[in-house]
Design a protein around this motif. Structure first.
Motif: not given
Length: 168
Positions: A122-133, A135-146
């Motif tokens: 939830k924190q990752l999804k709510d604060n994409r701008n803090l973490y996206e840089g 993450v070595p893959m598409k961010y939505k895919r990363y969140c789904k994976k995690m």
């Protein structure tokens, strides 16, 4: 990590960081932690204020360590933990280990790892701008994976727990 001890591994060639710099870093960490914890637990603050630093010898993984090297590294880990009045706690290695360890630290039990994972995602999804840089893959895919149980945590999920959840 809590107060007491237990196992990990080592690496090989050392880097150029000096023990002096590590000692200064340890002392700075102790001062910051001391200030933070002084309001909550005077004993922790006193222990951290009197920190006697352990020389740290950083290594770079350039080969799979031998059992002897891993044992030496584990001993150094235990010594560093002891400096802070901490000990190693073993958790189940089922792919949820990072979340179990965080749960143990936040809730004093590894059994809340599913809640911790959910909160981190939830924190990752709510604060994409803090973490996206980071993450070595598409961010939505990363969140789904995690979000999947058994998926190993990483450097990003380790940064995502909200501080308000920590008990100490």
């Amino acid at each position: 990590m809590r107060n007491g001890a237990q196992h990990v591994g080592e690496c090989s060639s050392s880097t150029s960081w000096s023990s002096h710099q590590d000692t200064e870093d340890d002392q700075m960490i102790a001062v910051v932690l001391s200030e933070e914890f002084s309001k909550l637990d005077g004993a922790v603050a006193r222990r951290l204020s009197g920190l006697a630093p352990v020389p740290h010898v950083p290594h770079i993984n350039s080969y799979i360590p031998s059992l002897h090297d891993a044992s030496l590294d584990h001993q150094r880990l235990l010594e560093r933990l002891h400096v802070y009045g901490l000990y190693e706690v073993k958790v189940s290695g089922d792919g949820n280990c990072q979340f179990r360890a965080l749960s143990d630290q936040m809730y004093r039990s590894p059994e809340y790892h599913k809640h911790v994972r959910k909160d981190i995602v939830k924190q990752l999804k709510d604060n994409r701008n803090l973490y996206e840089g980071y993450v070595p893959m598409k961010y939505k895919r990363y969140c789904k994976k995690m979000a999947k149980s058994g998926e190993w945590g990483d450097h990003v999920t380790l940064q995502a727990p909200k501080k308000k959840h920590w008990l100490f």
